[in-house]
Write a protein that holds these residues in place. Structure first.
Motif, PDB file in Angstrom:
ATOM      1  N   VAL A 130       0.834  -1.202   0.000  1.00  7.48           N
ATOM      2  CA  VAL A 130       0.000   0.000   0.000  1.00  7.48           C
ATOM      3  C   VAL A 130       0.873   1.258   0.000  1.00  7.48           C
ATOM      4  CG1 VAL A 130      -1.636   1.367   1.355  1.00  7.48           C
ATOM      5  CG2 VAL A 130      -2.012  -1.093   1.062  1.00  7.48           C
ATOM      6  N   ASN A 131       1.933   1.249   0.785  1.00 11.13           N
ATOM      7  CA  ASN A 131       2.840   2.396   0.813  1.00 11.13           C
ATOM      8  C   ASN A 131       3.498   2.625  -0.541  1.00 11.13           C
ATOM      9  OD1 ASN A 131       2.593   3.441   3.434  1.00 11.13           O
ATOM     10  ND2 ASN A 131       3.902   1.846   4.289  1.00 11.13           N
ATOM     11  N   THR A 132       3.797   1.543  -1.246  1.00  9.35           N
ATOM     12  CA  THR A 132       4.368   1.675  -2.590  1.00  9.35           C
ATOM     13  C   THR A 132       3.376   2.338  -3.536  1.00  9.35           C
ATOM     14  OG1 THR A 132       5.780  -0.274  -2.296  1.00  9.35           O
ATOM     15  CG2 THR A 132       5.305   0.400  -4.556  1.00  9.35           C
ATOM     16  N   VAL A 133       2.118   1.939  -3.427  1.00  5.81           N
ATOM     17  CA  VAL A 133       1.077   2.546  -4.261  1.00  5.81           C
ATOM     18  C   VAL A 133       0.925   4.027  -3.942  1.00  5.81           C
ATOM     19  CG1 VAL A 133      -1.401   2.584  -4.739  1.00  5.81           C
ATOM     20  CG2 VAL A 133      -0.193   0.398  -4.607  1.00  5.81           C
ATOM     21  N   PHE A 134       0.812   4.349  -2.664  1.00  8.21           N
ATOM     22  CA  PHE A 134       0.662   5.750  -2.277  1.00  8.21           C
ATOM     23  C   PHE A 134       1.879   6.576  -2.702  1.00  8.21           C
ATOM     24  CE2 PHE A 134      -2.455   4.713   1.395  1.00  8.21           C
ATOM     25  CZ  PHE A 134      -3.530   4.834   0.533  1.00  8.21           C
ATOM     26  N   ALA A 135       3.060   5.994  -2.583  1.00  4.47           N
ATOM     27  CA  ALA A 135       4.276   6.706  -2.986  1.00  4.47           C
ATOM     28  C   ALA A 135       4.255   7.021  -4.476  1.00  4.47           C
ATOM     29  CB  ALA A 135       5.512   5.878  -2.636  1.00  4.47           C
ATOM     30  N   SER A 136       3.710   6.115  -5.275  1.00  5.65           N
ATOM     31  CA  SER A 136       3.647   6.364  -6.718  1.00  5.65           C
ATOM     32  C   SER A 136       2.673   7.498  -7.035  1.00  5.65           C
ATOM     33  CB  SER A 136       3.234   5.099  -7.464  1.00  5.65           C
ATOM     34  OG  SER A 136       1.870   4.808  -7.279  1.00  5.65           O
ATOM     35  N   TYR A 137       1.582   7.593  -6.266  1.00  3.28           N
ATOM     36  CA  TYR A 137       0.631   8.679  -6.482  1.00  3.28           C
ATOM     37  C   TYR A 137       1.213  10.012  -6.029  1.00  3.28           C
ATOM     38  CZ  TYR A 137      -2.915   5.195  -7.561  1.00  3.28           C
ATOM     39  OH  TYR A 137      -3.626   4.174  -8.138  1.00  3.28           O
ATOM     40  N   VAL A 138       1.947   9.999  -4.925  1.00  2.00           N
ATOM     41  CA  VAL A 138       2.637  11.217  -4.489  1.00  2.00           C
ATOM     42  C   VAL A 138       3.633  11.652  -5.552  1.00  2.00           C
ATOM     43  CG1 VAL A 138       4.292  12.152  -2.828  1.00  2.00           C
ATOM     44  CG2 VAL A 138       2.329  10.846  -2.012  1.00  2.00           C
ATOM     45  N   GLU A 139       4.342  10.702  -6.125  1.00  2.00           N
ATOM     46  CA  GLU A 139       5.334  11.013  -7.160  1.00  2.00           C
ATOM     47  C   GLU A 139       4.658  11.635  -8.390  1.00  2.00           C
ATOM     48  OE1 GLU A 139       8.786   8.743  -9.812  1.00  2.00           O
ATOM     49  OE2 GLU A 139       7.645   7.644  -8.296  1.00  2.00           O
ATOM     50  N   LEU A 140       3.503  11.099  -8.785  1.00  2.00           N
ATOM     51  CA  LEU A 140       2.780  11.652  -9.927  1.00  2.00           C
ATOM     52  C   LEU A 140       2.331  13.079  -9.644  1.00  2.00           C
ATOM     53  CD1 LEU A 140       1.265  11.588 -12.617  1.00  2.00           C
ATOM     54  CD2 LEU A 140      -0.623  10.413 -11.435  1.00  2.00           C
ATOM     55  N   ILE A 141       1.731  13.309  -8.478  1.00  2.00           N
ATOM     56  CA  ILE A 141       1.272  14.654  -8.115  1.00  2.00           C
ATOM     57  C   ILE A 141       2.458  15.611  -8.028  1.00  2.00           C
ATOM     58  CG2 ILE A 141       0.137  16.032  -6.323  1.00  2.00           C
ATOM     59  CD1 ILE A 141      -1.462  13.465  -5.617  1.00  2.00           C
ATOM     60  N   GLU A 142       3.554  15.145  -7.437  1.00  2.00           N
ATOM     61  CA  GLU A 142       4.753  15.976  -7.328  1.00  2.00           C
ATOM     62  C   GLU A 142       5.267  16.375  -8.710  1.00  2.00           C
ATOM     63  OE1 GLU A 142       9.398  15.662  -5.810  1.00  2.00           O
ATOM     64  OE2 GLU A 142       7.963  14.093  -5.258  1.00  2.00           O
ATOM     65  N   LYS A 143       5.285  15.445  -9.639  1.00  2.00           N
ATOM     66  CA  LYS A 143       5.757  15.729 -10.994  1.00  2.00           C
ATOM     67  C   LYS A 143       4.888  16.792 -11.671  1.00  2.00           C
ATOM     68  CE  LYS A 143       6.570  13.450 -15.442  1.00  2.00           C
ATOM     69  NZ  LYS A 143       6.496  12.147 -16.180  1.00  2.00           N
ATOM     70  N   LEU A 144       3.571  16.663 -11.512  1.00  2.00           N
ATOM     71  CA  LEU A 144       2.663  17.653 -12.109  1.00  2.00           C
ATOM     72  C   LEU A 144       2.854  19.023 -11.468  1.00  2.00           C
ATOM     73  CD1 LEU A 144      -0.563  15.450 -12.372  1.00  2.00           C
ATOM     74  CD2 LEU A 144       0.950  16.143 -14.239  1.00  2.00           C
ATOM     75  N   LEU A 145       3.032  19.048 -10.158  1.00  2.00           N
ATOM     76  CA  LEU A 145       3.254  20.317  -9.457  1.00  2.00           C
ATOM     77  C   LEU A 145       4.587  20.945  -9.858  1.00  2.00           C
ATOM     78  CD1 LEU A 145       2.005  19.349  -5.894  1.00  2.00           C
ATOM     79  CD2 LEU A 145       0.932  21.016  -7.408  1.00  2.00           C
ATOM     80  N   PHE A 146       5.620  20.109 -10.002  1.00  2.00           N
ATOM     81  CA  PHE A 146       6.940  20.611 -10.385  1.00  2.00           C
ATOM     82  C   PHE A 146       6.866  21.321 -11.739  1.00  2.00           C
ATOM     83  CE2 PHE A 146      10.894  20.017 -12.737  1.00  2.00           C
ATOM     84  CZ  PHE A 146      11.811  20.602 -11.882  1.00  2.00           C
ATOM     85  N   HIS A 147       6.211  20.680 -12.700  1.00  2.00           N
ATOM     86  CA  HIS A 147       6.117  21.281 -14.029  1.00  2.00           C
ATOM     87  C   HIS A 147       5.173  22.485 -14.040  1.00  2.00           C
ATOM     88  CE1 HIS A 147       8.683  18.508 -16.172  1.00  2.00           C
ATOM     89  NE2 HIS A 147       8.089  17.493 -15.560  1.00  2.00           N
ATOM     90  N   ALA A 148       4.137  22.436 -13.203  1.00  2.00           N
ATOM     91  CA  ALA A 148       3.249  23.599 -13.093  1.00  2.00           C
ATOM     92  C   ALA A 148       4.009  24.793 -12.530  1.00  2.00           C
ATOM     93  CB  ALA A 148       2.049  23.256 -12.209  1.00  2.00           C
ATOM     94  N   ARG A 149       4.864  24.543 -11.552  1.00  2.00           N
ATOM     95  CA  ARG A 149       5.677  25.629 -10.991  1.00  2.00           C
ATOM     96  C   ARG A 149       6.667  26.148 -12.023  1.00  2.00           C
ATOM     97  NH1 ARG A 149       9.551  24.673  -5.813  1.00  2.00           N
ATOM     98  NH2 ARG A 149      10.761  23.621  -7.442  1.00  2.00           N
ATOM     99  N   LYS A 150       7.256  25.248 -12.786  1.00  2.00           N
ATOM    100  CA  LYS A 150       8.221  25.630 -13.815  1.00  2.00           C
ATOM    101  C   LYS A 150       7.573  26.509 -14.879  1.00  2.00           C
ATOM    102  CE  LYS A 150      11.813  23.511 -16.674  1.00  2.00           C
ATOM    103  NZ  LYS A 150      12.411  22.224 -17.115  1.00  2.00           N
ATOM    104  N   LYS A 151       6.303  26.252 -15.156  1.00  2.00           N
ATOM    105  CA  LYS A 151       5.573  27.032 -16.164  1.00  2.00           C
ATOM    106  C   LYS A 151       4.947  28.296 -15.578  1.00  2.00           C
ATOM    107  CE  LYS A 151       4.365  23.256 -19.297  1.00  2.00           C
ATOM    108  NZ  LYS A 151       3.247  22.573 -20.006  1.00  2.00           N
ATOM    109  N   GLY A 152       5.136  28.513 -14.280  1.00  2.00           N
ATOM    110  CA  GLY A 152       4.578  29.698 -13.651  1.00  2.00           C
ATOM    111  C   GLY A 152       3.100  29.595 -13.349  1.00  2.00           C
ATOM    112  N   GLN A 153       2.586  28.380 -13.300  1.00  2.00           N
ATOM    113  CA  GLN A 153       1.159  28.168 -13.044  1.00  2.00           C
ATOM    114  C   GLN A 153       0.837  28.144 -11.557  1.00  2.00           C
ATOM    115  OE1 GLN A 153       0.686  24.495 -15.124  1.00  2.00           O
ATOM    116  NE2 GLN A 153       0.406  25.467 -17.124  1.00  2.00           N
ATOM    117  N   ILE A 154       1.842  27.877 -10.728  1.00  2.00           N
ATOM    118  CA  ILE A 154       1.681  27.977  -9.280  1.00  2.00           C
ATOM    119  C   ILE A 154       2.877  28.758  -8.724  1.00  2.00           C
ATOM    120  CG2 ILE A 154       0.389  25.811  -9.120  1.00  2.00           C
ATOM    121  CD1 ILE A 154       2.943  24.479  -8.055  1.00  2.00           C
TER     122      ILE A 154
END
Length: 201
Positions: A130-154
């Motif tokens: 379960v922790n592996t699954v949750f970690a993968s979802y955190v990683e996906l959200i983190e990746k989207l946030l990272f690129h959103a920040r890079k584009k100046g969206q957040i």
């Protein structure tokens, strides 16, 4: 050793039956005899593929994660290039699944969260999966946030890694409350809070 086509089909039937029963009734309330009956297999067939109920539970977690990940890729990630919009669409998509469950008469919650609640203190193997699954979802959200920040969206001051964990925790908590109250309202409120926080700061 690779399974024959027939053996693989039998294994899939057992996993599909167990997933449905675990999801609707819970792990502890689902006996193996129920799984065997619903799958339409013999006990011999079952124990050929799964030495224990715990092994079956882990197999269902892997199967559900694979299906859910493919669904996310097809329905959300492949349809939008704007990374902040993709994240918000992902949360909306998850909310839609909750509403569909409500319309069908039963909010079942998060499959992985349900297992965490039932087994995290008694089964290290299930807890780790379960922790592996949750970690993968955190990683996906983190990746989207990272690129959103890079584009100046957040905002530049936001930490994608920290915020990703907070967002997943917010969503999992909302799912649990919705399941307890048998109404999907908390999920919608959580998504709106996240949306406003990200868009306005």
């Amino acid at each position: 050793m690779a399974l024959s086509e027939k053996a693989q089909a039998t294994r899939e039937k057992i996993i599909a039956a167990a997933t449905e029963l675990f999801y609707r009734n819970g792990y502890h309330a689902t006996g193996l005899d129920k799984v065997i009956r619903q799958a339409g297999v013999t006990k011999g067939n079952f124990y050929y593929h799964f030495p224990s109920k715990e092994a079956l539970a882990i197999a269902t977690l892997d199967w559900q994660y694979k299906r859910w990940s493919a669904e996310i890729r097809e329905q959300v990630l492949s349809r939008c290039n704007n990374t902040l919009e993709t994240l918000l669409n992902l949360l909306d998509y998850m909310a839609g699944r909750q509403k569909k469950q409500h319309q069908e008469g039963q909010i079942l919650g998060c499959y992985f969260g349900n297992f965490a609640l039932e087994l995290s203190s008694v089964s290290p193997a299930v807890r780790d999966r379960v922790n592996t699954v949750f970690a993968s979802y955190v990683e996906l959200i983190e990746k989207l946030l990272f690129h959103a920040r890079k584009k100046g969206q957040i905002r530049e001051s936001l930490d994608p890694k920290q915020l990703a964990s907070v967002i997943l925790g917010q969503i999992e908590g909302a799912i649990l409350l919705d399941k307890a109250r048998h109404h999907p309202g908390n999920f919608d409120q959580s998504i709106e809070f996240i949306r406003q926080y990200l868009e306005t700061g």
